[in-house]
Design a protein around this motif. Structure first.
Motif, PDB file in Angstrom:
ATOM      1  N   LEU A 222       0.840  -1.184   0.147  1.00 46.92           N
ATOM      2  CA  LEU A 222      -0.092  -0.002   0.210  1.00 46.92           C
ATOM      3  C   LEU A 222       0.812   1.259  -0.074  1.00 46.92           C
ATOM      4  O   LEU A 222       0.556   2.290  -0.631  1.00 46.92           O
ATOM      5  CB  LEU A 222      -0.810   0.027   1.158  1.00 46.92           C
ATOM      6  CG  LEU A 222      -2.135   0.990   1.327  1.00 46.92           C
ATOM      7  CD1 LEU A 222      -2.999   0.644   0.082  1.00 46.92           C
ATOM      8  CD2 LEU A 222      -2.888   0.939   2.637  1.00 46.92           C
TER       9      LEU A 222
ATOM     10  N   LEU B   5       1.765   1.830  -3.510  1.00 48.50           N
ATOM     11  CA  LEU B   5       0.952   2.623  -4.228  1.00 48.50           C
ATOM     12  C   LEU B   5       1.009   4.149  -3.878  1.00 48.50           C
ATOM     13  O   LEU B   5       0.691   5.118  -4.610  1.00 48.50           O
ATOM     14  CB  LEU B   5      -0.226   1.983  -4.432  1.00 48.50           C
ATOM     15  CG  LEU B   5      -0.468   0.712  -4.944  1.00 48.50           C
ATOM     16  CD1 LEU B   5      -1.876  -0.132  -4.201  1.00 48.50           C
ATOM     17  CD2 LEU B   5      -0.498   0.743  -6.231  1.00 48.50           C
TER      18      LEU B   5
ATOM     19  N   VAL C  82      -8.012  -4.881  -2.633  1.00 51.40           N
ATOM     20  CA  VAL C  82      -9.305  -4.450  -3.347  1.00 51.40           C
ATOM     21  C   VAL C  82     -10.479  -5.041  -2.571  1.00 51.40           C
ATOM     22  O   VAL C  82     -11.529  -4.404  -2.506  1.00 51.40           O
ATOM     23  CB  VAL C  82      -9.144  -4.768  -4.925  1.00 51.40           C
ATOM     24  CG1 VAL C  82     -10.350  -4.678  -5.367  1.00 51.40           C
ATOM     25  CG2 VAL C  82      -8.030  -4.104  -5.642  1.00 51.40           C
TER      26      VAL C  82
ATOM     27  N   ALA D 206       0.602   8.550  -5.793  1.00 49.65           N
ATOM     28  CA  ALA D 206      -0.618   8.900  -5.770  1.00 49.65           C
ATOM     29  C   ALA D 206      -0.845  10.509  -5.328  1.00 49.65           C
ATOM     30  O   ALA D 206      -0.141  11.052  -4.852  1.00 49.65           O
ATOM     31  CB  ALA D 206      -1.569   8.222  -4.860  1.00 49.65           C
TER      32      ALA D 206
ATOM     33  N   ILE E 295      -8.246  -0.159  -1.817  1.00 49.93           N
ATOM     34  CA  ILE E 295      -7.872   0.319  -3.144  1.00 49.93           C
ATOM     35  C   ILE E 295      -9.061  -0.115  -3.857  1.00 49.93           C
ATOM     36  O   ILE E 295      -9.905  -0.939  -3.553  1.00 49.93           O
ATOM     37  CB  ILE E 295      -6.744  -0.132  -3.361  1.00 49.93           C
ATOM     38  CG1 ILE E 295      -6.529  -1.452  -3.754  1.00 49.93           C
ATOM     39  CG2 ILE E 295      -5.647   0.559  -2.459  1.00 49.93           C
ATOM     40  CD1 ILE E 295      -5.292  -2.129  -4.346  1.00 49.93           C
TER      41      ILE E 295
ATOM     42  N   TYR F  23      -4.945   2.496  -9.938  1.00 47.28           N
ATOM     43  CA  TYR F  23      -5.809   2.140  -8.525  1.00 47.28           C
ATOM     44  C   TYR F  23      -5.858   3.710  -7.904  1.00 47.28           C
ATOM     45  O   TYR F  23      -5.137   4.606  -8.155  1.00 47.28           O
ATOM     46  CB  TYR F  23      -4.968   1.491  -7.532  1.00 47.28           C
ATOM     47  CG  TYR F  23      -4.959  -0.110  -8.228  1.00 47.28           C
ATOM     48  CD1 TYR F  23      -6.072  -0.755  -7.954  1.00 47.28           C
ATOM     49  CD2 TYR F  23      -3.873  -0.247  -8.837  1.00 47.28           C
ATOM     50  CE1 TYR F  23      -6.033  -2.312  -8.213  1.00 47.28           C
ATOM     51  CE2 TYR F  23      -3.730  -1.790  -9.181  1.00 47.28           C
ATOM     52  CZ  TYR F  23      -4.698  -2.809  -9.004  1.00 47.28           C
ATOM     53  OH  TYR F  23      -4.859  -4.019  -9.611  1.00 47.28           O
ATOM     54  N   ASP F  24      -7.003   3.801  -7.074  1.00 46.07           N
ATOM     55  CA  ASP F  24      -7.085   4.855  -6.262  1.00 46.07           C
ATOM     56  C   ASP F  24      -7.127   4.417  -4.750  1.00 46.07           C
ATOM     57  O   ASP F  24      -7.612   3.296  -4.480  1.00 46.07           O
ATOM     58  CB  ASP F  24      -8.662   5.397  -6.502  1.00 46.07           C
ATOM     59  CG  ASP F  24      -8.565   6.297  -7.767  1.00 46.07           C
ATOM     60  OD1 ASP F  24      -7.450   6.412  -8.324  1.00 46.07           O
ATOM     61  OD2 ASP F  24      -9.809   6.545  -8.222  1.00 46.07           O
ATOM     62  N   LEU F  25      -6.539   4.956  -3.972  1.00 46.50           N
ATOM     63  CA  LEU F  25      -6.404   4.666  -2.433  1.00 46.50           C
ATOM     64  C   LEU F  25      -7.675   5.375  -1.893  1.00 46.50           C
ATOM     65  O   LEU F  25      -7.898   6.651  -1.829  1.00 46.50           O
ATOM     66  CB  LEU F  25      -5.266   5.221  -1.653  1.00 46.50           C
ATOM     67  CG  LEU F  25      -3.950   4.339  -1.954  1.00 46.50           C
ATOM     68  CD1 LEU F  25      -3.286   4.353  -3.193  1.00 46.50           C
ATOM     69  CD2 LEU F  25      -2.981   5.181  -0.900  1.00 46.50           C
TER      70      LEU F  25
ATOM     71  N   GLY G 195      -5.222  10.378  -3.029  1.00 46.53           N
ATOM     72  CA  GLY G 195      -5.251   8.980  -3.332  1.00 46.53           C
ATOM     73  C   GLY G 195      -5.583   8.651  -4.546  1.00 46.53           C
ATOM     74  O   GLY G 195      -5.378   7.178  -4.614  1.00 46.53           O
ATOM     75  N   THR G 196      -5.824   9.458  -5.361  1.00 45.28           N
ATOM     76  CA  THR G 196      -6.055   8.931  -6.872  1.00 45.28           C
ATOM     77  C   THR G 196      -4.922   8.860  -7.892  1.00 45.28           C
ATOM     78  O   THR G 196      -3.549   9.219  -7.566  1.00 45.28           O
ATOM     79  CB  THR G 196      -7.131   9.666  -7.524  1.00 45.28           C
ATOM     80  OG1 THR G 196      -6.540  11.161  -7.826  1.00 45.28           O
ATOM     81  CG2 THR G 196      -8.515   9.787  -6.744  1.00 45.28           C
TER      82      THR G 196
END
Length: 372
Positions: free
Chosen positions: A22, A25, A62, A29, A67, A87-89, A33-34
């Motif tokens: 995480l 990622l 997911v 971002a 995410i 991915y978006d957090l 978070g996107t």
């Protein structure tokens, strides 16, 4: 920075692998978070895990809503054959300390503001699964010394060595090699000195020569031990005794009498100060004496002309050809200013090393005084 802080401290992850995935990622971002799309290989390098582990962890994140798949157009500039998934957090709305600043950034990027409905609070992490056999003792199999595998014979504790205890599980602290009879930290200092035979050549029963077996005692070794018994300053032991004993044995077979090597070894005192070992001094004296021919071929009256493999020269003081000894001294001993000094000559000179040094020092002093 905010997504990385959330992933590091507040995200409801199960273990370190999920947290490191995480965080990898969150590093790429936006503050909301996107648009996080690092490749699986990059995530694996950052998280120090296998790419297959990254795939499993992404599916788990997911499924629990940490995410979600984002706008794939954010990675449209990357070729399709190597384009990663975006991915978006799902950072909760209530976590942000300053949501207005985040919404202002989203407005600048042409996106609507975040709301509580879009980013609800996340459920806590589920309990970590444990092994089904945790805390249970391992099943005992047949004795390892029987059947397959290498059999380890028991160690006799009376003779020392190491032993590997059997049994218990992997948590037993005292497993491993053990020394049933450890040696003392300070070995005894009163070790016996090598046995010295008497002059007659007989050895006491059970005597030794510092590691030399009785079968290795040559005539030269016995002669050196006899010399050491009369003058302990020249007592040799161990490998030095064996090596120099071989040299003395060769001298005896070439015609040297037992008194002549003794005269070479102990006929003059040790140098002062002593800068080398006694073994080195004896070896040097024997080597210097062997530069010339044997002093005499005369033998004891009772000794045969040919010394066989089992014969040994006598060590007792018996009749010697004195004329041969005198001829040896005249041809091999130093001819100093005051007559024969008893030391072996230097190779190619009529003087020994000590007399040569003295003559050289005197010549230098005389020359230096003349120059003044």
């Amino acid at each position: 920075m905010l997504p990385l802080l959330w992933a590091m401290k507040s995200a409801p992850v199960i273990d370190a692998e999920e947290r490191s995935t995480l965080m990898a990622l969150a590093e790429s971002a936006w503050s909301d978070g996107t648009d996080a799309f690092p490749s699986k290989k990059t995530i694996a390098e950052i998280a120090v895990v296998d790419p297959k582990t990254v795939q499993r962890r992404l599916r788990a994140l997911v499924s629990r809503g940490l995410i979600a798949e984002g706008n794939q157009e954010a990675a449209a500039y990357i070729p399709a054959w190597c384009r990663p998934k975006v991915y978006d957090l799902m950072i909760p709305y209530s976590w942000y300390p300053d949501i207005e600043q985040v919404n202002t950034e989203r407005k600048r990027r042409g996106k609507p503001p975040l709301t509580c409905r879009e980013r609800p609070d996340l459920a806590p992490a589920p309990p970590r699964k444990h092994r089904a056999d945790k805390g249970k003792p391992r099943k005992r199999t047949a004795d390892r010394s029987e059947g397959r595998g290498l059999a380890v014979p028991p160690v006799d504790n009376r003779e020392g060595g190491t032993a590997s205890p059997t049994g218990r599980d992997y948590k037993f602290r005292t497993r491993g090699l053990q020394d049933p009879q450890p040696s003392p930290s300070n070995p005894p200092q009163d070790t016996p000195r090598p046995s010295v035979p008497p002059v007659g050549g007989t050895r006491p029963e059970g005597g030794g020569t510092d590691g030399e077996s009785v079968s290795e005692l040559s005539p030269g070794v016995e002669l050196l031990l006899a010399i050491g018994s009369r003058d302990p300053r020249f007592l040799l032991t161990g490998r030095t005794l064996r090596d120099q004993g071989l040299m003395v044995t060769g001298m005896l077979l070439e015609g040297w009498t037992p008194q002549q090597p003794e005269h070479v070894i102990a006929g003059r005192p040790l140098p002062r100060p002593v800068t080398a070992s006694v073994g080195a001094i004896v070896a040097r004296r024997l080597r210097d004496a062997n530069t010339g021919p044997a002093p005499s071929t005369a033998r004891f009256p009772h000794q045969p002309d040919h010394v066989g493999a089992g014969a040994r020269p006598a060590l007792a003081e018996e009749w010697v050809d004195q004329h041969a000894v005198d001829r040896y001294r005249e041809s091999n001993e130093c001819d100093g200013q005051d007559g024969l000094c008893g030391r072996p000559r230097r190779p190619g000179s009529t003087l020994c090393w000590e007399c040569s040094s003295a003559v050289g020092a005197a010549a230098f002093t005389e020359l230096h005084g003349t120059a003044k």
